[in-house]
Design a protein around this motif. Structure first.
Motif, PDB file in Angstrom:
ATOM      1  N   GLU A 212     120.266  23.400  75.061  1.00 13.04           N
ATOM      2  CA  GLU A 212     119.089  23.878  75.380  1.00 13.04           C
ATOM      3  C   GLU A 212     119.082  25.326  74.536  1.00 13.04           C
ATOM      4  O   GLU A 212     118.705  26.263  74.769  1.00 13.04           O
TER       5      GLU A 212
ATOM      6  N   GLU B  95     116.452  26.056  72.391  1.00 12.48           N
ATOM      7  CA  GLU B  95     115.191  26.276  72.340  1.00 12.48           C
ATOM      8  C   GLU B  95     114.933  27.587  73.336  1.00 12.48           C
ATOM      9  O   GLU B  95     113.922  27.963  73.076  1.00 12.48           O
TER      10      GLU B  95
ATOM     11  N   SER C  98     116.246  26.907  67.399  1.00 10.74           N
ATOM     12  CA  SER C  98     114.979  27.445  68.274  1.00 10.74           C
ATOM     13  C   SER C  98     113.807  27.513  67.602  1.00 10.74           C
ATOM     14  O   SER C  98     113.744  28.043  66.398  1.00 10.74           O
TER      15      SER C  98
ATOM     16  N   LYS D 104     116.823  18.770  67.324  1.00 10.46           N
ATOM     17  CA  LYS D 104     116.084  18.465  68.676  1.00 10.46           C
ATOM     18  C   LYS D 104     115.559  19.703  69.100  1.00 10.46           C
ATOM     19  O   LYS D 104     114.313  19.765  69.621  1.00 10.46           O
TER      20      LYS D 104
ATOM     21  N   LYS E  26     112.191  21.100  67.744  1.00 12.35           N
ATOM     22  CA  LYS E  26     110.872  20.141  68.022  1.00 12.35           C
ATOM     23  C   LYS E  26     110.060  20.711  69.147  1.00 12.35           C
ATOM     24  O   LYS E  26     109.151  20.379  69.460  1.00 12.35           O
ATOM     25  N   HIS E  27     110.541  21.624  69.933  1.00 11.22           N
ATOM     26  CA  HIS E  27     110.178  22.173  71.235  1.00 11.22           C
ATOM     27  C   HIS E  27     108.850  23.045  70.812  1.00 11.22           C
ATOM     28  O   HIS E  27     108.650  23.404  69.668  1.00 11.22           O
ATOM     29  N   LYS E  28     107.894  23.286  72.043  1.00 16.02           N
ATOM     30  CA  LYS E  28     106.761  24.014  71.654  1.00 16.02           C
ATOM     31  C   LYS E  28     107.094  25.263  71.587  1.00 16.02           C
ATOM     32  O   LYS E  28     108.299  25.716  72.143  1.00 16.02           O
TER      33      LYS E  28
ATOM     34  N   TYR F  99     108.819  26.681  79.017  1.00 15.64           N
ATOM     35  CA  TYR F  99     110.158  26.543  79.482  1.00 15.64           C
ATOM     36  C   TYR F  99     110.630  28.079  79.725  1.00 15.64           C
ATOM     37  O   TYR F  99     109.812  28.934  79.323  1.00 15.64           O
TER      38      TYR F  99
END
Length: 780
Positions: free
Chosen positions: A77, A79, A105, A355, A358-360, A397
């Protein structure tokens, strides 16, 4: 260090610095600076909670930070790592971009939306230029200044101070501001506008220019038969007008301007109709050697993007864009970015980073209600102040590890209490800073930063007076304490620690890519990395094989001695006929904005009207694509909170960092209406009489969200119905002078950002500082 002066070679600042520059010596020698790394020993966090910091070594500090970051990668995680940037040099690429991207991130959050993003909106959606403008004061004959004070605060203070006497002699100066600013005191016309009504004033001036036939035929075009058909209240056939370098002037008239008479505007903005006509016609008659200088006061409001749009559109009407004596873009300052994309960068992005990236983003940019349309892209800008809500609501998140540098969001963001709660919630926070700021009080690790002007490597590009330049920051004194350069040295040292823990990507990237371009040597320590990074990014200036414009140097050593690279002079009309808009023209009807809003709507499965509603604007239909009047959105019921609060920047305020210097408080009086050794709330004597107040009274200023205690100063330079206080005081940390009692977290004066409601101009992402909050005044 005994004296500061401007670079004597500079064609932009003429060899001078503004008054703030002289405060930097005291800041560097400030005894309250953080001198060594520290760690928190009290797990509880909050205002007034003693962190119980203890000194530690750099090795222990970075070991702790690296381990916390690696915990995120092991959990898959990354991000949930966040990097918050305040001010910066352009070596920002390293810490702000490379570190979070390679780690995995998306959450590099800049301070930019606290600054003036809405101001850029007007220039981009008319002429395709997302940046601050330059202004040709040397040749101007009329200055119409919307919501700015260039003699006291802006990006061009040294040039404005140097030129203003000449401008007063050769030109007319008109200042739109509810506060009698330093610039207003040196103007021929003061227009004390009702806060939030700048847009009404701008569109009424456009109405005057068109109905009086004063628009620029050279730039805009004309009716085919030469007869002016712009008559109040009457629509015009678009087919009768031949436009030249603009798009949609008749459509703008039909959709908005035909009914926006000076009389209509006078009832809203509080400026007499005859003054509106006089200033608008005076501006146009001076064309094209005139300018509409549009600044944050008119733009950083809820819905302020359209006020910025309308004000800047006046430059198009009179043909002052890119003109002698008008508003300008900039010459290229061709510094080089470090590799952040493409084949050179890909090898350092592993599967976890790809990966995670690519999170918001945590600031919610690009969502339906926060378009943040920087440079025409949905979510292309930052919504800095919204990040606090993202953290508090774990949306999208939660954030587990955060690093902040050269920033103090718990003090500098409106609705500041939200940031205090957000910082309490983050499990592990690292603050890289010179002084123990409010944000530092929430840190688990504190890293002492080299002082930005005199102890570090870096460079800053900017422009004014028709020259773009690169100013080189270099260590000119030996650092006083055990400090490191935030953007480069600390990034390198952290990369070394991450490599020891099995994540070599960041170190390998720095080591392989940031070579000394003179010798080919790869960096072996943090000091070399800091130097090599600056040399890499400025090669286009100092390498004679690369330098294609401006100052010429034989190599790095000559550039280092000069400390400054300057472009050739900006040529007038450089962009005429080739604007970077959808139509390649200066757009009154903005196809560029129409495209951006349409794409944002489609991305969020909505209509453009749906976007406007969610983002809290009034316009619907085609009106969304033109400069138009948006009614102000000011928080607080007028009956309960009768005064609009006006924020401004004190002439000696270096973004609130001056407040730990005794001479800042001694000379606060250089700001119009301000009083030495007071945090003065300036109120018009007419309002004071009604409230039974006199000079020196202690009062509480109460807004819908908070209150503060300050001292009354009666002053006729603030519009009745408003009160004004300079930003910069109200620190409860930062040092023993800035705070009334640092150890007890007792503030000295009041922080404007605590009583200002957190709101935004959502189209740009900008924090709203002006025309956003009502207050009431009661005796303390």
């Amino acid at each position: 260090m005994v004296k500061v002066r401007g670079n004597q070679r500079s064609k932009s600042n003429h060899g001078y610095v503004c008054p703030r520059g002289h405060l930097s010596i005291g800041q560097m020698y400030d005894p309250d600076r953080i001198k060594v790394p520290m760690k928190r020993t009290n797990p509880k966090k909050g205002r007034g909670v003693d962190p119980k910091f203890v000194p530690i070594s750099w090795d222990e500090a970075l070991e702790t930070v690296a381990e916390k970051m690696m915990e995120l990668r092991r959990a898959g995680e990354p991000e949930k790592f966040m990097l918050m940037r305040g001010r910066y040099t352009y070596c920002r690429d390293v810490l702000y971009d490379a570190v979070p991207k390679i780690f995995g991130s998306p959450n590099n959050i800049s301070h930019s939306a606290l600054c003036a993003e809405a101001e850029k909106f007007g220039a981009y959606y008319t002429e395709g230029y997302w940046d601050y403008r330059d202004y040709d004061l040397e040749n101007t004959k009329y200055v119409l200044l919307f919501g700015g004070d260039p003699l006291a605060s802006n990006r061009q203070v040294p040039n404005a101070i140097h030129q203003w006497g000449k401008v007063m002699d050769q030109a007319t100066i008109a200042v739109v501001d509810p506060r009698f600013s330093a610039s207003a005191s040196k103007a021929h016309e003061w227009l004390p506008v009702i806060p939030g009504q700048d847009g009404a004033l701008a569109v009424a001036m456009a109405h005057v220019i068109l109905t009086q036939g004063l628009w620029s035929r050279e730039f805009v075009g004309d009716f085919q038969d030469g007869q002016n058909r712009f008559k109040a209240g009457q629509s015009v056939d678009e087919g009768l007008f031949d436009e030249k370098l603009t798009n949609g002037v008749v459509k703008w008239w039909n959709l908005e301007l035909k009914d926006r008479t000076p009389e209509w505007a006078a009832g809203l903005c509080g400026i007499p109709a005859e003054q509106i006509v006089r200033v608008a016609s005076g501006l146009a008659k001076a064309a094209p050697n005139c300018m509409v200088w549009m600044a944050p006061g008119a733009a950083m409001q809820p819905r302020g993007a359209y006020a910025a749009f309308a004000a800047h559109a006046l430059n198009g009407l009179v043909g002052s864009v890119d003109s002698e004596g008008g508003t300008l873009q900039k010459m290229k300052a061709p510094y080089e970015h470090i590799p952040l994309y493409g084949d050179k960068f890909k090898p350092y992005i592993d599967e976890i980073a790809a990966k995670g990236g690519k999170h918001k983003k945590i600031d919610q940019r690009g969502t339906l209600e926060f378009p943040a349309l920087a440079s025409g892209k949905s979510g292309g800008g930052v919504v800095t102040n919204r990040a606090a809500d993202g953290i508090l609501n774990a949306d999208p998140y939660d954030i587990k590890v955060a690093v902040g540098y050269w920033n103090n969001f718990t003090f500098s963001c409106t609705g500041a209490e939200r940031w205090e709660k957000a910082m309490e919630k983050i499990p592990f926070f690292v603050h890289i800073t010179t002084n123990p700021a409010e944000m530092t009080q929430y840190a688990d690790i504190v890293l002492p930063a080299a002082f930005h002007k005199f102890e570090r490597w870096g460079f800053v590009p900017s422009k004014f007076n028709r020259y773009s330049y690169i100013s080189l920051q270099q260590p000119v004194v030996k650092p006083l304490w055990d400090v490191r350069i935030d953007e480069t040295e600390i990034s390198w040292l952290l990369a070394e620690k991450l490599k020891e823990k099995g994540f070599p990507n960041l170190y390998d990237y720095f080591h392989n890519e940031m070579v000394d371009l003179e010798t080919g040597q790869k960096p072996t320590n943090s000091q070399e990395f800091a130097l090599f990074t600056v040399k890499y990014m400025t090669q286009n200036m100092w390498d004679p094989a690369k330098n294609k414009d401006g100052d010429k140097f034989s190599g790095w050593s000559e550039f280092l001695a000069a400390g400054l690279w300057q472009s050739s002079q900006y040529p007038f009309k450089m962009n005429w006929g080739k604007w970077k808009t959808e139509t390649k023209k200066f757009e009154f009807y903005s196809e560029t904005l129409k495209k951006a809003l349409t794409e944002h709507a489609e991305k969020n499965k909505a209509t453009v009207d749906g976007v406007m509603e969610a983002a809290q604007y009034v316009a619907r239909g085609e009106q969304a694509f033109i400069p138009h009047y948006e009614p102000p959105k000011i928080h607080g019921d007028e009956k309960e909170f009768p005064f609009v609060f006006i924020d401004n920047k004190n002439r000696l305020n270096r973004e609130a960092r001056s407040a730990n210097l005794p001479n800042f408080h001694e000379f606060t009086k250089v700001g119009p209406g301000d009083v030495s050794h007071q945090d003065a709330l300036k109120i018009n004597p007419a309002d004071a009489r009604i409230l039974g107040l006199k000079d020196g009274d202690t009062v509480k200023v109460i807004s819908p969200v908070a209150e503060m205690t300050v001292t009354v100063a009666l002053w006729e330079g603030v519009r009745p119905g408003t009160v004004n206080k300079s930003y910069g005081q109200g620190h409860w940390a930062y040092g023993k002078v800035a705070a009334a009692d640092y150890h007890a977290a007792k503030p000295r004066g009041g922080n404007n950002n605590e009583i200002l409601v957190a709101d935004y101009d959502r189209l740009s992402g900008s924090t709203a500082r002006h025309a956003v909050t009502r207050v009431k005044i009661v005796k303390a």
